[in-house]
Write a protein that holds these residues in place. Structure first.
Motif, short mmCIF file in Angstrom:
data_model
loop_
_atom_site.label_atom_id
_atom_site.label_comp_id
_atom_site.label_asym_id
_atom_site.label_seq_id
_atom_site.Cartn_x
_atom_site.Cartn_y
_atom_site.Cartn_z
N TYR A 225 0.82 -1.21 0.00
CA TYR A 225 0.00 0.00 0.00
C TYR A 225 0.86 1.26 0.00
N ARG A 226 0.36 2.27 -0.71
CA ARG A 226 1.01 3.58 -0.72
C ARG A 226 0.51 4.38 0.48
N PRO A 227 1.32 5.32 0.98
CA PRO A 227 0.83 6.15 2.09
C PRO A 227 -0.29 7.08 1.61
N LEU A 228 -1.19 7.41 2.53
CA LEU A 228 -2.27 8.33 2.19
C LEU A 228 -1.70 9.72 1.97
N ILE A 229 -2.23 10.42 0.98
CA ILE A 229 -1.75 11.78 0.74
C ILE A 229 -2.60 12.80 1.49
N ALA A 230 -3.77 12.38 1.98
CA ALA A 230 -4.64 13.26 2.75
C ALA A 230 -5.30 12.44 3.85
N ASP A 231 -5.44 13.06 5.02
CA ASP A 231 -6.13 12.40 6.12
C ASP A 231 -7.62 12.39 5.81
N PRO A 232 -8.25 11.22 5.72
CA PRO A 232 -9.67 11.15 5.36
C PRO A 232 -10.58 11.95 6.29
N LYS A 233 -10.28 11.95 7.58
CA LYS A 233 -11.11 12.71 8.52
C LYS A 233 -11.00 14.21 8.26
N GLU A 234 -9.79 14.66 8.01
CA GLU A 234 -9.59 16.08 7.75
C GLU A 234 -10.25 16.50 6.44
N ALA A 235 -10.16 15.66 5.42
CA ALA A 235 -10.81 15.97 4.14
C ALA A 235 -12.32 16.07 4.31
N ARG A 236 -12.90 15.15 5.08
CA ARG A 236 -14.35 15.17 5.35
C ARG A 236 -14.73 16.44 6.11
N ARG A 237 -13.92 16.83 7.08
CA ARG A 237 -14.18 18.05 7.86
C ARG A 237 -14.17 19.28 6.97
N ARG B 97 -14.79 19.37 3.70
CA ARG B 97 -15.99 19.35 2.85
C ARG B 97 -17.22 19.80 3.62
N ALA B 98 -17.36 19.39 4.87
CA ALA B 98 -18.50 19.78 5.69
C ALA B 98 -18.50 21.28 5.95
N GLU B 99 -17.33 21.84 6.25
CA GLU B 99 -17.24 23.29 6.48
C GLU B 99 -17.61 24.06 5.22
N LYS B 100 -17.13 23.59 4.08
CA LYS B 100 -17.44 24.25 2.82
C LYS B 100 -18.94 24.20 2.54
N ALA B 101 -19.58 23.06 2.81
CA ALA B 101 -21.03 22.94 2.60
C ALA B 101 -21.79 23.89 3.50
N LYS B 102 -21.34 24.07 4.73
CA LYS B 102 -21.99 25.02 5.65
C LYS B 102 -21.87 26.44 5.12
N GLU B 103 -20.66 26.79 4.66
CA GLU B 103 -20.43 28.14 4.15
C GLU B 103 -21.26 28.43 2.90
N GLU B 104 -21.46 27.42 2.08
CA GLU B 104 -22.23 27.59 0.84
C GLU B 104 -23.73 27.45 1.06
N GLY C 120 -25.18 20.47 10.93
CA GLY C 120 -24.33 19.92 9.89
C GLY C 120 -25.11 19.15 8.85
N GLY C 121 -26.41 18.91 9.12
CA GLY C 121 -27.25 18.19 8.16
C GLY C 121 -27.77 19.12 7.09
N ARG C 122 -28.69 18.62 6.30
CA ARG C 122 -29.26 19.47 5.24
C ARG C 122 -30.06 20.61 5.85
N PRO C 123 -30.01 21.77 5.23
CA PRO C 123 -30.75 22.91 5.76
C PRO C 123 -32.25 22.65 5.68
N LEU C 124 -32.96 23.21 6.65
CA LEU C 124 -34.42 23.06 6.67
C LEU C 124 -35.03 23.88 5.55
N SER C 125 -35.94 23.30 4.82
CA SER C 125 -36.63 24.04 3.76
C SER C 125 -38.00 24.42 4.28
N ASN C 126 -38.34 25.70 4.16
CA ASN C 126 -39.64 26.20 4.63
C ASN C 126 -40.61 26.31 3.51
#
Length: 107
Positions: free
Chosen positions: A72-84, A86-93, A101-107
């Protein structure tokens, strides 16, 4: 003697070697005997991460006939950090709720 395969894959190519080894040989010994380290200089022999049939094993794991040893090759990115990130970016957008952290409520 038993026959095993040693495999190392890069994004664009894979190297597969068939090797005959004595029964009781460890995965580390098989990799060293196979010659794959010479064929694939990308492999760091001081930091081997090995598996057998998609399951990570310790270096002293004894191989059986027909095993496929994967280097196996070493990981180039920590999977937990990458997920974190993506979640922050989704919140900002506005694609995720800023509190739950879930889907925004639709009214």
């Amino acid at each position: 003697m038993i026959q095993v395969e040693v495999v190392f894959a890069l994004p664009d190519k894979a190297t597969t070697l068939s090797v005959d080894v004595a029964e009781g040989t460890s995965v580390e010994q098989v990799v060293l005997q196979s010659g794959i380290l010479e064929r694939c200089p990308e492999i760091d022999p001081t930091n081997l991460s090995l598996g057998v049939w998609n399951r990570t094993v310790k270096l002293n794991h004894v191989v059986r006939a027909g095993d496929r040893i994967e280097v196996y090759r070493p990981l180039i990115a920590d999977p937990k950090e990458a997920r974190r990130r993506r979640a922050e970016k989704a919140k900002e957008e506005g694609r995720a709720n800023k509190i739950t952290g879930g889907r925004p409520l639709s009214n």
